[in-house]
Design a protein around this motif. Structure first.
Motif, PDB file in Angstrom:
ATOM      1  N   ASP A 282      70.730  47.841 -37.518  1.00 52.86           N
ATOM      2  CA  ASP A 282      70.806  47.095 -36.499  1.00 52.86           C
ATOM      3  C   ASP A 282      69.403  46.977 -35.809  1.00 52.86           C
ATOM      4  O   ASP A 282      69.009  46.224 -35.023  1.00 52.86           O
ATOM      5  CB  ASP A 282      71.851  47.529 -35.355  1.00 52.86           C
ATOM      6  CG  ASP A 282      73.286  46.777 -35.784  1.00 52.86           C
ATOM      7  OD1 ASP A 282      73.448  45.636 -35.621  1.00 52.86           O
ATOM      8  OD2 ASP A 282      74.072  47.520 -35.979  1.00 52.86           O
TER       9      ASP A 282
ATOM     10  N   LYS B  98      75.134  49.241 -29.564  1.00 51.51           N
ATOM     11  CA  LYS B  98      74.087  48.821 -29.229  1.00 51.51           C
ATOM     12  C   LYS B  98      73.858  49.129 -27.599  1.00 51.51           C
ATOM     13  O   LYS B  98      73.677  48.209 -26.751  1.00 51.51           O
ATOM     14  CB  LYS B  98      74.287  47.274 -29.181  1.00 51.51           C
ATOM     15  CG  LYS B  98      74.354  46.989 -30.737  1.00 51.51           C
ATOM     16  CD  LYS B  98      74.691  45.299 -30.840  1.00 51.51           C
ATOM     17  CE  LYS B  98      74.693  44.976 -32.402  1.00 51.51           C
ATOM     18  NZ  LYS B  98      75.795  45.696 -33.060  1.00 51.51           N
TER      19      LYS B  98
ATOM     20  N   GLU C 189      71.985  49.961 -24.480  1.00 48.12           N
ATOM     21  CA  GLU C 189      70.428  49.790 -23.941  1.00 48.12           C
ATOM     22  C   GLU C 189      70.213  49.968 -22.489  1.00 48.12           C
ATOM     23  O   GLU C 189      69.340  50.286 -22.098  1.00 48.12           O
ATOM     24  CB  GLU C 189      70.397  47.971 -24.438  1.00 48.12           C
ATOM     25  CG  GLU C 189      70.244  47.786 -25.939  1.00 48.12           C
ATOM     26  CD  GLU C 189      69.912  46.385 -25.935  1.00 48.12           C
ATOM     27  OE1 GLU C 189      69.385  45.984 -27.210  1.00 48.12           O
ATOM     28  OE2 GLU C 189      70.253  45.512 -25.117  1.00 48.12           O
TER      29      GLU C 189
ATOM     30  N   THR D 128      69.331  49.415 -31.238  1.00 51.38           N
ATOM     31  CA  THR D 128      68.256  48.359 -31.123  1.00 51.38           C
ATOM     32  C   THR D 128      67.061  48.778 -30.629  1.00 51.38           C
ATOM     33  O   THR D 128      66.696  49.889 -29.959  1.00 51.38           O
ATOM     34  CB  THR D 128      68.740  47.319 -30.118  1.00 51.38           C
ATOM     35  OG1 THR D 128      68.913  48.088 -28.956  1.00 51.38           O
ATOM     36  CG2 THR D 128      70.098  46.839 -30.422  1.00 51.38           C
TER      37      THR D 128
ATOM     38  N   SER E 114      67.057  44.025 -34.891  1.00 48.88           N
ATOM     39  CA  SER E 114      66.385  43.521 -33.642  1.00 48.88           C
ATOM     40  C   SER E 114      65.160  43.320 -33.687  1.00 48.88           C
ATOM     41  O   SER E 114      64.656  42.787 -32.828  1.00 48.88           O
ATOM     42  CB  SER E 114      67.093  44.873 -32.876  1.00 48.88           C
ATOM     43  OG  SER E 114      66.082  45.987 -32.863  1.00 48.88           O
TER      44      SER E 114
END
Length: 271
Positions: free
Chosen positions: A139, A92, A94, A114, A143
């Motif tokens: 995922d 994940k 980001e 995500t 999200s």
């Protein structure tokens, strides 16, 4: 060894199943020891201990760690500091700022799975410590508040296809490797083969998988057949006596096509 050199089939293995580590690495081109989703919360400490005690070739091991900013991530990185493993897959991914601040001893595979991670993929790929990008469908859809990344026929929905392309383009624009997402339906060999062939044709460096039976399907999909290799050799040989754009077997040949031919030979180990 660079992440570029690992090979096309990267096999996930739960980090709390050490009895599988050696077999997984022997079967695949590289193993991804998973400290994140594959391990229940109450088993993470045991999994970290198993990673510390393992004796695998560090050049062929990627460790998936929990998302940056979590307590589990800090524990994961402290664990890896006690090992020779230096390639981490950050789940994940980001935040560019947080990824930039990671321990410089580690090479990062940023898992953009995500909405925020996919949107930031280009900036993430620009980081010096990032060697590859991977994307994840389930995922990503979660999200967004969705429930499924695929249609009833097994094909990706448009949002997943868009994310896949965006991550591939971000990696390619920065000269980084791109890893295609896992195919969760283990029994869908035809679908896996179709997606792996597409991944190879469009420029992905590797495809991740979740079961040993998927390894050979992926390897075969990435390997050019004899006809493709023969064409690549012939067109490159013809280019040695031609100048600029030329015709070959009824097709216009220019530098982009020659780069395609070189890529075929690289994948086939025949360059």
């Amino acid at each position: 060894m660079s992440v570029f050199d690992l090979g096309p089939a990267l096999l996930f293995c739960p980090a709390d199943r050490p009895e599988r580590f050696t077999k997984a690495l022997a079967r695949a081109d590289a193993v991804i020891l998973d400290l994140e989703d594959a391990v229940a919360a109450d088993a993470k400490a045991v999994a970290r201990g198993a990673v510390i005690e393992s004796e695998l070739d560090p050049d062929r091991v990627i460790v998936r760690v929990n998302p940056v900013g979590t307590g589990d991530f800090e524990a994961d990185m402290a664990t890896l500091s006690q090992t020779d493993y230096r390639t981490v897959m950050v789940a994940k991914a980001e935040s560019v700022k947080r990824l930039r601040k990671l321990d410089p001893r580690f090479r990062v595979v940023a898992l953009c799975e995500t909405a925020r991670g996919v949107v930031n993929a280009d900036r993430i790929a620009d980081l010096d410590n990032v060697v590859a990008l991977m994307w994840g469908a389930e995922d990503l859809v979660a999200s967004l508040g969705g429930t499924s990344s695929r249609k009833a026929n097994g094909r990706y929905r448009d949002v997943a296809r868009t994310a896949r392309a965006r991550v591939l383009l971000a990696a390619g624009a920065r000269g980084k490797a791109a890893i295609d997402a896992v195919h969760l339906d283990i029994g869908d060999v035809r679908g896996l083969r179709r997606e792996a062939k597409d991944a190879a044709a469009t420029g992905f460096t590797a495809t991740a998988c979740i079961h040993p039976s998927q390894v050979d399907v992926i390897r075969e999909a990435y390997l050019p057949d004899g006809k493709q290799i023969s064409w690549a050799r012939a067109v490159l040989a013809a280019a040695e006596t031609e100048r600029g754009v030329f015709a070959f077997q009824g097709r216009m040949i220019d530098e982009p096509v020659l780069r395609h031919a070189r890529a075929v030979l690289r994948r086939g180990g025949a360059d």
